[in-house]
Design an enzyme around this catalytic site. Structure first.
Site, PDB file in Angstrom:
ATOM      1  N   ARG A  46     -69.948  17.554 -56.907  1.00 30.14           N
ATOM      2  CA  ARG A  46     -68.586  17.021 -57.055  1.00 30.14           C
ATOM      3  C   ARG A  46     -68.559  15.649 -57.705  1.00 30.14           C
ATOM      4  O   ARG A  46     -67.502  15.075 -57.905  1.00 30.14           O
ATOM      5  CB  ARG A  46     -67.901  16.976 -55.681  1.00 30.14           C
ATOM      6  CG  ARG A  46     -67.483  18.361 -55.250  1.00 30.14           C
ATOM      7  CD  ARG A  46     -66.726  18.334 -53.966  1.00 30.14           C
ATOM      8  NE  ARG A  46     -65.399  17.766 -54.126  1.00 30.14           N
ATOM      9  CZ  ARG A  46     -64.485  17.789 -53.179  1.00 30.14           C
ATOM     10  NH1 ARG A  46     -64.755  18.328 -52.023  1.00 30.14           N
ATOM     11  NH2 ARG A  46     -63.294  17.255 -53.370  1.00 30.14           N
ATOM     12  N   LYS A 144     -82.231  27.482 -44.109  1.00 31.40           N
ATOM     13  CA  LYS A 144     -81.776  27.050 -42.805  1.00 31.40           C
ATOM     14  C   LYS A 144     -81.061  25.713 -42.878  1.00 31.40           C
ATOM     15  O   LYS A 144     -81.376  24.934 -43.759  1.00 31.40           O
ATOM     16  CB  LYS A 144     -82.938  27.009 -41.810  1.00 31.40           C
ATOM     17  CG  LYS A 144     -83.967  25.917 -42.079  1.00 31.40           C
ATOM     18  CD  LYS A 144     -85.126  26.066 -41.147  1.00 31.40           C
ATOM     19  CE  LYS A 144     -84.865  25.437 -39.807  1.00 31.40           C
ATOM     20  NZ  LYS A 144     -85.154  24.000 -39.758  1.00 31.40           N
ATOM     21  N   HIS A 236     -89.690  28.439 -38.031  1.00 35.12           N
ATOM     22  CA  HIS A 236     -91.088  28.326 -38.439  1.00 35.12           C
ATOM     23  C   HIS A 236     -92.086  28.935 -37.447  1.00 35.12           C
ATOM     24  O   HIS A 236     -92.992  29.678 -37.839  1.00 35.12           O
ATOM     25  CB  HIS A 236     -91.451  26.856 -38.676  1.00 35.12           C
ATOM     26  CG  HIS A 236     -90.462  26.135 -39.557  1.00 35.12           C
ATOM     27  ND1 HIS A 236     -89.895  26.713 -40.664  1.00 35.12           N
ATOM     28  CD2 HIS A 236     -89.933  24.887 -39.490  1.00 35.12           C
ATOM     29  CE1 HIS A 236     -89.067  25.852 -41.251  1.00 35.12           C
ATOM     30  NE2 HIS A 236     -89.066  24.742 -40.547  1.00 35.12           N
TER      31      HIS A 236
HETATM   32  C1  BG6 Z   1     -87.646  21.574 -41.017  1.00 39.87           C
HETATM   33  C2  BG6 Z   1     -87.012  21.048 -39.771  1.00 39.87           C
HETATM   34  O1  BG6 Z   1     -87.261  22.900 -41.241  1.00 39.87           O
HETATM   35  O2  BG6 Z   1     -89.074  21.511 -40.917  1.00 39.87           O
HETATM   36  C3  BG6 Z   1     -87.465  19.625 -39.516  1.00 39.87           C
HETATM   37  O3  BG6 Z   1     -85.596  21.094 -39.880  1.00 39.87           O
HETATM   38  C4  BG6 Z   1     -88.974  19.557 -39.484  1.00 39.87           C
HETATM   39  O4  BG6 Z   1     -86.927  19.144 -38.287  1.00 39.87           O
HETATM   40  C5  BG6 Z   1     -89.577  20.198 -40.739  1.00 39.87           C
HETATM   41  O5  BG6 Z   1     -89.349  18.194 -39.388  1.00 39.87           O
HETATM   42  C6  BG6 Z   1     -91.094  20.309 -40.635  1.00 39.87           C
HETATM   43  O6  BG6 Z   1     -91.629  20.757 -41.848  1.00 39.87           O
HETATM   44  P1  BG6 Z   1     -93.087  20.314 -42.312  1.00 39.87           P
HETATM   45  O7  BG6 Z   1     -93.334  21.091 -43.562  1.00 39.87           O
HETATM   46  O8  BG6 Z   1     -93.022  18.826 -42.542  1.00 39.87           O
HETATM   47  O9  BG6 Z   1     -94.025  20.663 -41.204  1.00 39.87           O
END
Ligand code: BG6
Length: 490
Positions: A46, A144, A236
């Site tokens: 925007r 997400k 995850h």
């Molecule tokens: C995200 C979460 O999906 O993954 C975060 O919303 C989290 O809260 C992050 O910190 C962790 O990802 P990575 O790759 O840094 O382990």
């Protein structure tokens, strides 16, 4: 080799996800020659920007988020020429036609990346369909939070699937793009040592830990509404669990692999609400030290609500009601502001049924296969060995066989998760993306736990832990009750 040519449209072009993850990943793909010369990238937002201004924003995003790498000017010239910017208010469907004017080639496949919150998906997809950008081979990428529970996930899915079919929808869980997670499939299904020992007759239990050093990072408003269970476990950790637990797929196609993952999610045992505190531990961090530096507690973070009871740590015992896993608990543990950023899967094998060495070692330890996901990806195997020597009494010692992938494959290119996932969208391969049935399955199970926590709220225990530790002592106690302990970080 350059992949197929496409129009990549990024909604939310100036947002955090685009600047922090997507732009650096695209630049790296450009560097290694994986973006087709005819591919165009159209940023949508925007802001009252023109393309020139947008290109400046891209440049500064690269400078900020690729600190370890200096920008190559020749490469930058090539890369920056791909970009266009379109100022668009997504609430006005009739204005989507502006996108068409900005696309140089309309004969190319279009990838619509919605780097936007889910409440905008309906309008964006409607707008895209009004100009035909939802047709057949075109794709939509979403990520997400895809809901905060099953009901909201269903609404989001309905909004997108009104306009795009399941084969066009790419749901990102960035853990599926991590090298070590991909290697799990090879480890499990290309090595008979693992393949033939992956069940309840050989395995005692499995632990999955995703420990984070980071706190809330200015995301208090978002995080406080959902907590670690919905933020990390629903996505995850359950994704890792399904890949560890799934049965061998009959081939490596998206359908076969995702079908097997869904079967695991459907077999997750629903918790008995009255026993919720025996199998789960919720925690919230208070001030402490990480790497010797003081860090504030959760309730002292910027924008904090002093009465928040949101969990920043969860550990949980999960049972899978399948023939393969009956009697083998999976213990999941994840938290913010823990001692170290460290993720691992630990397979504890059963002990030998008879201890022939009882005079040397009263209790034989479990053999452990440790799969290190991050950092320092690799595999360790812990076995018991004889210490060399001529004494008439042998001495036994647990020893470690270590594989460090960055040493073994030191000459290979190791990609970031988003590079891999963007490439797979361009290739049109859905294996590393989450099928809607997985979204349903994981939310059903997560909802049952959150509901049990809420119903038992009179004694819904929120345990505190100091930042810089491995979480509340109750998490250790949960394992002790099962005569087990968390794998020690060395
Ligand atoms: C995200 C979460 O999906 O993954 C975060 O919303 C989290 O809260 C992050 O910190 C962790 O990802 P990575 O790759 O840094 O382990």
């Amino acid at each position: 080799p350059a992949e197929h040519a496409c129009n990549l449209i990024i909604f939310g072009a100036k947002g955090d996800l685009a600047r922090r993850k997507l732009i650096p990943a695209l630049y790296k793909l450009e560097k290694i020659g994986f973006i087709h010369p005819d591919t165009c990238i159209l940023g949508v937002g925007r802001a009252e920007w023109d393309t020139l201004k947008y290109v400046k924003v891209i440049r500064s995003a690269l400078e900020i988020f690729m600190r370890e790498e200096s920008i190559d000017e020749n490469l930058w010239n090539r890369f920056s020429r791909r970009f266009e910017f379109c100022n668009l208010d997504i609430n006005h469907t009739e204005r989507f036609v502006l996108l068409i004017n900005k696309l140089k080639r309309l004969d190319l496949l279009t990838i619509n990346y919605l780097a936007m919150p889910p409440h905008t998906f309906d309008n964006i997809c409607k707008g895209l369909s009004s100009i035909g950008l939802n047709k057949e081979l075109n794709r939509v990428v979403i990520e997400k939070p895809l809901g905060i529970d099953l009901d909201s996930a269903r609404v989001i899915n309905a909004n997108v699937s009104k306009y795009f079919s399941e084969t066009q929808i790419y749901r990102i869980d960035h853990y599926l793009g991590k090298e070590a997670v991909l290697n799990l499939l090879v480890l499990r299904f290309a090595n008979s040592l693992c393949f033939s020992n992956w069940n309840n007759s050989t395995i005692d239990h499995i632990q999955i830990t995703v420990a984070e050093e980071v706190g809330i990072e200015g995301r208090w408003g978002y995080f406080d509404k959902i907590g670690q269970m919905r933020d990390m476990i629903q996505s995850h950790l359950l994704q890792i669990l399904t890949i560890v637990a799934m049965s061998p797929p009959s081939c490596l196609s998206s359908d076969c692999i995702r079908d097997e993952k869904v079967k695991i999610l459907r077999a997750l045992r629903m918790v008995d609400p009255y026993r919720i505190h025996e199998i789960t531990v919720r925690g919230q961090y208070v001030a402490g030290f990480i790497g010797g530096k003081p860090v504030p507690g959760y309730l002292e973070e910027k924008g904090a609500n002093q009465n928040s009871t949101t969990e920043t740590f969860v550990s949980i015992r999960v049972n899978i009601d399948s023939w393969r896993w009956f009697g083998v608990p999976f213990y999941l543990r994840t938290g913010k502001r823990l001692f170290k950023q460290y993720s691992e899967i630990v397979i504890y094998f059963k002990k030998p049924v008879l201890n022939l060495f009882s005079d040397l070692c009263s209790c034989l330890p479990n053999n452990k296969l440790i799969i290190r996901l991050q950092p320092n990806e690799g595999i360790d195997m812990q076995i018991l060995s004889k210490v060399p020597g001529l004494g008439n009494k042998n001495r036994l010692k647990p020893v470690n066989m270590n594989l460090y992938f960055n040493k073994i494959f030191s000459k290979e290119y190791v990609s970031d998760a988003y590079e891999r996932l963007l490439l797979e969208v361009m290739r049109g391969i859905q294996v590393l993306f989450v099928h809607y049935d997985e979204v349903e399955g994981s939310w059903k199970w997560v909802d049952s736990i959150v509901k049990a926590w809420e119903e038992q709220s009179s004694n819904s225990i929120l345990n505190v832990y100091q930042a810089g530790t491995w979480g509340p002592s109750e998490s250790t106690a949960m394992m002790l009750k099962d005569n087990r302990s968390w794998n020690e970080y060395i």
